[in-house]
Design a protein around this motif. Structure first.
Motif, PDB file in Angstrom:
ATOM      1  N   VAL A  48      40.067   5.445  38.165  1.00 51.59           N
ATOM      2  CA  VAL A  48      40.222   4.641  36.940  1.00 51.59           C
ATOM      3  C   VAL A  48      38.906   4.213  36.294  1.00 51.59           C
ATOM      4  N   ASP A  49      37.758   4.721  36.762  1.00 52.33           N
ATOM      5  CA  ASP A  49      36.485   4.217  36.226  1.00 52.33           C
ATOM      6  C   ASP A  49      35.707   5.247  35.412  1.00 52.33           C
ATOM      7  N   THR A  50      36.377   6.297  34.896  1.00 49.30           N
ATOM      8  CA  THR A  50      35.660   7.313  34.122  1.00 49.30           C
ATOM      9  C   THR A  50      35.110   6.716  32.834  1.00 49.30           C
ATOM     10  N   TYR A  51      35.858   5.829  32.204  1.00 47.26           N
ATOM     11  CA  TYR A  51      35.434   5.250  30.920  1.00 47.26           C
ATOM     12  C   TYR A  51      35.251   3.731  31.064  1.00 47.26           C
ATOM     13  N   ASN A  52      36.316   2.999  31.069  1.00 53.64           N
ATOM     14  CA  ASN A  52      36.220   1.537  31.206  1.00 53.64           C
ATOM     15  C   ASN A  52      37.342   1.084  32.115  1.00 53.64           C
ATOM     16  N   THR A  53      36.996   0.617  33.285  1.00 52.57           N
ATOM     17  CA  THR A  53      37.979   0.345  34.334  1.00 52.57           C
ATOM     18  C   THR A  53      39.039  -0.652  33.881  1.00 52.57           C
ATOM     19  N   LEU A  54      38.625  -1.804  33.350  1.00 51.27           N
ATOM     20  CA  LEU A  54      39.573  -2.870  33.046  1.00 51.27           C
ATOM     21  C   LEU A  54      40.242  -2.688  31.689  1.00 51.27           C
ATOM     22  N   LYS A  55      39.508  -2.169  30.702  1.00 51.10           N
ATOM     23  CA  LYS A  55      40.073  -2.060  29.360  1.00 51.10           C
ATOM     24  C   LYS A  55      41.034  -0.886  29.213  1.00 51.10           C
ATOM     25  N   SER A  56      40.723   0.227  29.889  1.00 50.25           N
ATOM     26  CA  SER A  56      41.579   1.395  29.699  1.00 50.25           C
ATOM     27  C   SER A  56      42.014   2.047  31.011  1.00 50.25           C
ATOM     28  N   GLY A  57      41.151   2.045  32.034  1.00 54.34           N
ATOM     29  CA  GLY A  57      41.462   2.766  33.261  1.00 54.34           C
ATOM     30  C   GLY A  57      42.717   2.250  33.948  1.00 54.34           C
TER      31      GLY A  57
END
Length: 483
Positions: A233-242
């Motif tokens: 879940v951390d390819t882009y932004n873990t909390l906002k999108s992942g």
């Protein structure tokens, strides 16, 4: 590396001096002189309280396959320093001696023999390098793995280090050793194929990047692997999108199938903070059974710190710092002569002396015992004695510090267990090789017999490896005679 149908001949995997000494022994009439060698180590990696013995199965395979090929003999002849009689001897070379060893998975301590060889001089000398290679490497990784597993406090630990290992055997046998030390599995597929070390994995960031959207990547993965799907879940932004995209994929793919077991993985960022927030978000979305996994340059100290900070982690993937034992990447096992036999079969003890007291060896053909307290079941001391001594554990026993001429103590109310077992007798295997799962279970059981003070990572209690009075006297007589 061995498979069932093919054995790699490692006979020439030896230091060249083992061959030159062998030739010299042959020329001086010492080829059949019976010798006794011990494998032991002087200090525990990472200043730990104990190590884990591993690598014996590979030693067994090596001994059973010892032979020189025609190409080997031709190479040695080409060096121009070996006698033809010695080369003829090597053509029919086989190991005919005895080997005793502590079983794999045994917690072990400095100065005690992990393995003892009784064999004719040339045979005993030739096998030195591979024995040390096998035992040093796997004992190192098993020891490091056990530290990592203990730091995880019952959480799942997987070995993730193949791509950072020192060569193929470093990865394959490293995964085997890590499993012995307590890891639950590996990312290394071939270790599962060859040794049954469970291999598992999820996805790389490349999977997420291959799709138009992160959600599409997660949805497709859940559709392909609905049972036990774990999303990175951390390819882009873990909390906002992942995590939101992972929850959406779980809701739309897994929930209609009645599947509640799934997972997410983080490979970057502030693991303590991110896993706490992830746990909150997953629970609020009704995915309380979703497991949280983390990776990224973990070791026992970072794992300890994360858990102290309240990180919500169910599984650790530990890579380079485990498979390379990066903090101290050498297990200092040595191979030292302890005794020889004269023509009448009498055992003559030998000692190696050094100005560095820690390098003075314990002489003679020895037995190794572990004493367990009858009231606690905990290991209280290890005990080295001469091979023909026996321990009467119904009586109090006086034991001697191997490095001090004045320090003794008494042990009482204990049960003595002999640690070394016969592996080869007369060149024939007499040992039943346990399964890897049996070794791992035995290891965890034996570690539980150690006091918590011995298992501390920092400033562990020194566990005693003491001598019998007879062995102590033999050692100090030799020291006086050679002073």
């Amino acid at each position: 590396m061995n498979t069932e149908n093919e054995k790699l001949n490692l006979t020439m995997l030896c230091d060249f001096y083992e061959l030159t000494m062998g030739n010299g022994y042959f020329q001086n009439g010492l080829r059949d002189r019976i010798t006794y060698f011990d494998v032991f180590f002087r200090s525990v990696p990472d200043n730990g309280g104990f190590a884990i013995a591993a690598g014996l199965e590979q030693v067994i395979d090596y001994i059973q396959n010892l032979h020189f090929t025609g190409d080997d003999i031709a190479y040695l002849r080409g060096r121009g320093i070996f006698s033809e009689d010695f080369l003829a001897y090597l053509r029919d070379f086989r190991f005919t001696g005895d080997i005793y060893a502590v079983p794999e998975g045994t917690p072990v301590f400095p100065k005690e023999p992990l393995l003892t060889v009784r064999a004719p001089a040339i045979q005993a000398q030739l096998i030195e390098t591979y024995l040390l290679l096998a035992l040093n490497h796997q004992s190192l990784i098993a020891t490091k793995a056990n530290r990592v597993v203990r730091a995880a406090q019952g959480r799942t630990v997987l070995e993730f280090g193949s791509r950072r290992a020192q060569g193929a055997d470093g990865a394959i046998l490293g995964a085997r050793a890590a499993y012995i030390g307590g890891c639950n599995g590996t990312a290394c597929t071939i270790s599962d194929q060859l040794y049954g070390v469970y291999a598992g994995g999820t996805m790389a960031h490349a999977w997420v990047q291959m799709f138009d959207t992160q959600y599409d990547a997660f949805k497709s993965y859940c559709e392909a692997y609905p049972h036990g799907a774990t999303l990175l879940v951390d390819t882009y932004n873990t909390l906002k999108s992942g995590i939101p995209d992972a929850i959406r994929a779980f809701n739309e793919v897994l929930k209609p199938l009645g599947i509640r077991d799934c997972g997410i993985r983080l490979d970057s960022g502030d693991m303590a903070y991110l896993t706490r927030r992830a746990r909150q978000m997953l629970d609020e979305a009704g995915w309380e059974r979703c497991k949280i996994s983390v990776s990224n340059s973990l070791d026992e100290y970072l794992i300890q710190d994360l858990l102290r900070q309240g990180a919500e982690i169910d599984m650790f993937g530990v890579g380079e710092r485990l498979i390379t034992a990066r903090s101290e990447p050498v297990f200092g096992g040595v191979y030292k002569l302890a005794a020889v036999e004269d023509r009448e079969g009498h055992i003559i003890p030998k000692i190696k002396i050094s100005e560095n007291v820690g390098k003075i060896t314990n002489p003679h053909f020895k037995k190794l015992y572990r004493f367990f307290g009858n009231d606690t079941g905990k290991a209280i001391a290890d005990y080295l004695c001469v091979y023909d001594e026996t321990v009467d554990d119904s009586k109090d026993l006086r034991i001697f510090d191997p490095e001090a001429t004045w320090k003794t103590k008494n042990v009482y109310n204990f049960t003595a267990k002999e640690l070394q077992v016969p592996i080869f007798k007369g060149g024939q295997l007499v040992y039943r090789k346990p399964s890897l799962d049996e070794i791992r279970t035995y290891c965890l059981q034996q570690v539980d017999t150690l006091w918590d003070e011995v298992k501390r990572f920092d400033n562990p209690h020194t566990y005693y490896v003491d001598l019998s009075e007879r062995l102590w006297n033999i050692k100090y007589d030799l020291l006086k005679n050679h002073s």
